[in-house]
Motif scaffolding. Structure first.
Motif, PDB file in Angstrom:
ATOM      1  N   THR A  28       0.826  -1.189   0.000  1.00 19.77           N
ATOM      2  CA  THR A  28       0.000   0.000   0.000  1.00 19.77           C
ATOM      3  C   THR A  28       0.872   1.255   0.000  1.00 19.77           C
ATOM      4  OG1 THR A  28      -1.717   1.218   1.176  1.00 19.77           O
ATOM      5  CG2 THR A  28      -0.134   0.011   2.511  1.00 19.77           C
ATOM      6  N   SER A  30      -0.708   4.213   0.862  1.00 19.51           N
ATOM      7  CA  SER A  30      -1.539   5.184   1.567  1.00 19.51           C
ATOM      8  C   SER A  30      -0.767   5.922   2.660  1.00 19.51           C
ATOM      9  CB  SER A  30      -2.759   4.491   2.177  1.00 19.51           C
ATOM     10  OG  SER A  30      -2.348   3.505   3.105  1.00 19.51           O
ATOM     11  N   SER A  31       0.287   5.321   3.190  1.00 19.11           N
ATOM     12  CA  SER A  31       1.061   5.978   4.249  1.00 19.11           C
ATOM     13  C   SER A  31       2.366   6.568   3.732  1.00 19.11           C
ATOM     14  CB  SER A  31       1.364   4.980   5.365  1.00 19.11           C
ATOM     15  OG  SER A  31       2.133   3.909   4.849  1.00 19.11           O
ATOM     16  N   TRP A  53       1.666  11.754   3.540  1.00 16.36           N
ATOM     17  CA  TRP A  53       0.856  10.695   4.137  1.00 16.36           C
ATOM     18  C   TRP A  53      -0.456  11.246   4.698  1.00 16.36           C
ATOM     19  CZ3 TRP A  53      -0.679  10.803   9.227  1.00 16.36           C
ATOM     20  CH2 TRP A  53      -0.054  11.777  10.019  1.00 16.36           C
ATOM     21  N   ASP A  55      -2.098  13.685   3.356  1.00 17.13           N
ATOM     22  CA  ASP A  55      -2.803  14.292   2.219  1.00 17.13           C
ATOM     23  C   ASP A  55      -2.570  15.784   2.074  1.00 17.13           C
ATOM     24  OD1 ASP A  55      -5.711  12.065   2.158  1.00 17.13           O
ATOM     25  OD2 ASP A  55      -3.661  11.822   1.462  1.00 17.13           O
ATOM     26  N   ARG A  71      -5.279  11.369  -3.843  1.00 16.66           N
ATOM     27  CA  ARG A  71      -5.162   9.934  -3.596  1.00 16.66           C
ATOM     28  C   ARG A  71      -6.513   9.269  -3.711  1.00 16.66           C
ATOM     29  NH1 ARG A  71      -0.674   8.106  -0.740  1.00 16.66           N
ATOM     30  NH2 ARG A  71       0.533   9.701   0.364  1.00 16.66           N
ATOM     31  N   GLU A  72      -6.477   8.018  -4.097  1.00 13.60           N
ATOM     32  CA  GLU A  72      -7.655   7.161  -4.054  1.00 13.60           C
ATOM     33  C   GLU A  72      -7.197   5.891  -3.352  1.00 13.60           C
ATOM     34  OE1 GLU A  72     -11.148   5.721  -7.144  1.00 13.60           O
ATOM     35  OE2 GLU A  72      -9.293   6.550  -7.915  1.00 13.60           O
ATOM     36  N   ASN A  73      -7.231   5.926  -2.012  1.00  9.39           N
ATOM     37  CA  ASN A  73      -6.613   4.846  -1.225  1.00  9.39           C
ATOM     38  C   ASN A  73      -7.266   3.488  -1.453  1.00  9.39           C
ATOM     39  OD1 ASN A  73      -4.632   6.449  -0.082  1.00  9.39           O
ATOM     40  ND2 ASN A  73      -5.893   6.998   1.687  1.00  9.39           N
ATOM     41  N   THR A  74      -8.557   3.475  -1.720  1.00  7.10           N
ATOM     42  CA  THR A  74      -9.222   2.194  -1.930  1.00  7.10           C
ATOM     43  C   THR A  74      -8.677   1.471  -3.149  1.00  7.10           C
ATOM     44  OG1 THR A  74     -10.976   3.310  -3.148  1.00  7.10           O
ATOM     45  CG2 THR A  74     -11.342   2.919  -0.797  1.00  7.10           C
ATOM     46  N   ASN A  76      -5.430   2.212  -4.180  1.00  6.82           N
ATOM     47  CA  ASN A  76      -3.976   2.324  -4.101  1.00  6.82           C
ATOM     48  C   ASN A  76      -3.431   3.115  -5.290  1.00  6.82           C
ATOM     49  OD1 ASN A  76      -1.946   1.699  -2.253  1.00  6.82           O
ATOM     50  ND2 ASN A  76      -1.227  -0.065  -3.432  1.00  6.82           N
ATOM     51  N   VAL A  78      -2.814   7.161  -7.161  1.00  3.56           N
ATOM     52  CA  VAL A  78      -2.656   8.606  -7.045  1.00  3.56           C
ATOM     53  C   VAL A  78      -2.909   9.220  -8.421  1.00  3.56           C
ATOM     54  CG1 VAL A  78      -1.044  10.480  -6.571  1.00  3.56           C
ATOM     55  CG2 VAL A  78      -1.002   8.424  -5.162  1.00  3.56           C
TER      56      VAL A  78
END
Length: 123
Positions: A28, A30-31, A53, A55, A71-74, A76, A78
């Motif tokens: 991931t 996201s972080s 991290w 945003d 971001r679109e974390n769901t 993974n 950008v």
């Protein structure tokens, strides 16, 4: 390991828009801090936009008011939305991921890179 793949580049007329996407796999992102860089022929790689991290977003002066990173974390993923493109924006655009969450404008601080997607803006 993180694998990155860019998409969304192409040929567009001056004043047009493109949305670049960077899809990550392996781990991931996201972080992690994520960045977009460009490289024109014969020139050094340049910072375009970055997201931390938390945003927080950062932009090169040339892209402020025209570009938006998100971001679109769901998924993974950008994105880089680019509006009001001009011929000076023509370059190969790279997505990059840091090993840390804090954003950096220095391309040497990024550990993972995609292959790049070409953006060409005609006048």
């Amino acid at each position: 390991q993180v694998q990155l793949e860019e998409s969304g580049g192409g040929l567009v007329q001056a004043g047009g828009s493109l949305r670049l996407s960077c899809s990550a796999s392996g781990r991931t992102v996201s972080s992690r801090a994520m960045g977009w860089f460009l490289q024109a022929p014969g020139k050094e790689r340049e910072f375009v936009a970055g997201i931390s991290w938390s945003d927080s977003t950062f932009y090169a002066e040339s892209g402020k008011g025209r570009f938006t990173i998100s971001r679109e974390n769901t998924k993974n993923t950008v994105h880089l939305q680019m509006n009001g493109l001009n011929p000076e924006d023509t370059a190969l655009y790279y997505c990059a991921a840091r090993g840390k969450g804090w954003m950096s404008r220095d391309f040497n601080e990024y550990s993972y890179w995609g292959q790049g997607t070409q953006v060409t803006v005609s006048s």
